[in-house]
Write a protein that holds these residues in place. Sequence first.
Motif, PDB file in Angstrom:
ATOM      1  N   ASP A 272       0.834  -1.208   0.000  1.00  0.00           N
ATOM      2  CA  ASP A 272       0.000   0.000   0.000  1.00  0.00           C
ATOM      3  C   ASP A 272       0.867   1.255   0.000  1.00  0.00           C
ATOM      4  N   PHE A 273       1.980   1.202   0.734  1.00  0.00           N
ATOM      5  CA  PHE A 273       2.907   2.334   0.747  1.00  0.00           C
ATOM      6  C   PHE A 273       3.417   2.603  -0.668  1.00  0.00           C
ATOM      7  N   VAL A 274       3.847   1.539  -1.347  1.00  0.00           N
ATOM      8  CA  VAL A 274       4.361   1.704  -2.716  1.00  0.00           C
ATOM      9  C   VAL A 274       3.259   2.219  -3.644  1.00  0.00           C
ATOM     10  N   ASP A 275       2.057   1.686  -3.507  1.00  0.00           N
ATOM     11  CA  ASP A 275       0.959   2.098  -4.382  1.00  0.00           C
ATOM     12  C   ASP A 275       0.549   3.555  -4.155  1.00  0.00           C
ATOM     13  N   ALA A 276       0.899   4.132  -3.011  1.00  0.00           N
ATOM     14  CA  ALA A 276       0.594   5.548  -2.740  1.00  0.00           C
ATOM     15  C   ALA A 276       1.610   6.486  -3.379  1.00  0.00           C
ATOM     16  N   VAL A 277       2.756   5.956  -3.792  1.00  0.00           N
ATOM     17  CA  VAL A 277       3.843   6.801  -4.282  1.00  0.00           C
ATOM     18  C   VAL A 277       3.465   7.621  -5.512  1.00  0.00           C
ATOM     19  N   PRO A 278       2.833   7.043  -6.559  1.00  0.00           N
ATOM     20  CA  PRO A 278       2.548   7.849  -7.755  1.00  0.00           C
ATOM     21  C   PRO A 278       1.728   9.104  -7.466  1.00  0.00           C
TER      22      PRO A 278
ATOM     23  N   ARG B 140       8.322  -6.194  -6.782  1.00  0.00           N
ATOM     24  CA  ARG B 140       7.561  -6.386  -8.013  1.00  0.00           C
ATOM     25  C   ARG B 140       6.693  -5.159  -8.313  1.00  0.00           C
ATOM     26  N   ARG B 141       6.048  -4.620  -7.286  1.00  0.00           N
ATOM     27  CA  ARG B 141       5.176  -3.456  -7.498  1.00  0.00           C
ATOM     28  C   ARG B 141       5.990  -2.221  -7.866  1.00  0.00           C
ATOM     29  N   ILE B 142       7.167  -2.073  -7.258  1.00  0.00           N
ATOM     30  CA  ILE B 142       8.037  -0.958  -7.622  1.00  0.00           C
ATOM     31  C   ILE B 142       8.394  -1.041  -9.104  1.00  0.00           C
ATOM     32  N   ALA B 143       8.715  -2.253  -9.568  1.00  0.00           N
ATOM     33  CA  ALA B 143       9.066  -2.432 -10.979  1.00  0.00           C
ATOM     34  C   ALA B 143       7.861  -2.168 -11.884  1.00  0.00           C
ATOM     35  N   GLU B 144       6.690  -2.667 -11.505  1.00  0.00           N
ATOM     36  CA  GLU B 144       5.483  -2.471 -12.326  1.00  0.00           C
ATOM     37  C   GLU B 144       5.134  -0.999 -12.476  1.00  0.00           C
ATOM     38  N   LEU B 145       5.366  -0.228 -11.443  1.00  0.00           N
ATOM     39  CA  LEU B 145       5.026   1.200 -11.472  1.00  0.00           C
ATOM     40  C   LEU B 145       6.178   2.063 -11.972  1.00  0.00           C
TER      41      LEU B 145
END
Length: 372
Positions: free
Chosen positions: A210-216, A242-247
């Motif tokens: 969730d932290f990573v998904d809030a970054v954008p 994986r999420r960092i790479a996807e975003l």
Amino acid sequence: MRVLHAVTLHSPSHAFGGPVRVALNLAKGLRARGHEAGLLALGEGFAGPWPTEVEGVPARLFPARRLLPLGFSGMTSPALLASAGRLVRDADLVHVHLARDLVTLPVALAALRAGRPLVLQTHGMVDPSGRLLAKVLDAVAVRRVLRGADAVLYLTAHERAGLDAVVGAPLASAVRLVNGTPAQEERPAPAGPPRVLYAARLQARKRPVDFVDAVPAVLAVHPEARFVVAGPDEGERAAVLRRIAELGLADRVSVPGALGGGEVLRELRGAHVYVLPSVDEPFPMSVLEALSVGVPAVVTHSNGLARDIAAAGAGRAVDPGPAGVAAAVLDLLDPAANRAASVAARELAAGSFSMDAVLDTLLPVYEGALRG
């Protein structure tokens, strides 16, 4: 007074998280008040000679053996089990940071057998569970030690209700004790690009993704911002990477792994905002440490500190998920809002969650246990 603090595991990566930090903080506070306090735990991950003290606290660490593939619950040490009776008899009081495991449960049982005053602190780790292993341990040992302890320390009303449910009756020996944090040097005024920090175990309940998904959403307003996801892996590091790479965030989000206590404080002193997006978090030490240096914190409403943080203005409490996290971080990156929340964070940590306040509650509990 000689107090033995028993906790499951101490390691350089601080893999066991908050309970070890609480045990060390309490032991250091007791020693500062003239008592003898030491640490008993499994140890793992030491490259050189094993320490005989941790942060100035004398420590007896026994090499961890993993008997079952059950995480911390499957770890033990035959040498620790063989020494438990002698170690508890050498103490005036035994304070066990209790989990359903093969370390703290045997130590608590040894204290009962030896007739030593016993204080348990469960940190939200002993709650009603339908798992077979939990049912077996409850029937064999957990209920016995909860009923036999001179005091059982809990953090929240939710945790107290869970303990009563495990025992099957209200615990007459239950006492509320909040976590505390030592006074820390205030962070310098934030400078440079915004820096947002997560520093906790990479575990599903803590929701580092969730932290990573809030970054954008934060980068859309502050394109120069930087983000850190630090902590030992408990199953979520691969998902985070994986999420960092996807975003496409590899140049904005760093994942340094586990940090030592001093490294965490250095990260906090350089952070504009601290975020812990976990759900049902009883009383996180990482958030208290952030508040103590004046870093505003973002937590979810189910966090045990959420009401205090929101009421004091020391950060923001939000619904779970990246949208709420992002909005709160953006709010706290406003310089005026950040300054006000930083002052409130320091005041909250020093007033409600200081080690002096915690020890002033704990020592009478100890004294009652010794008399009893």
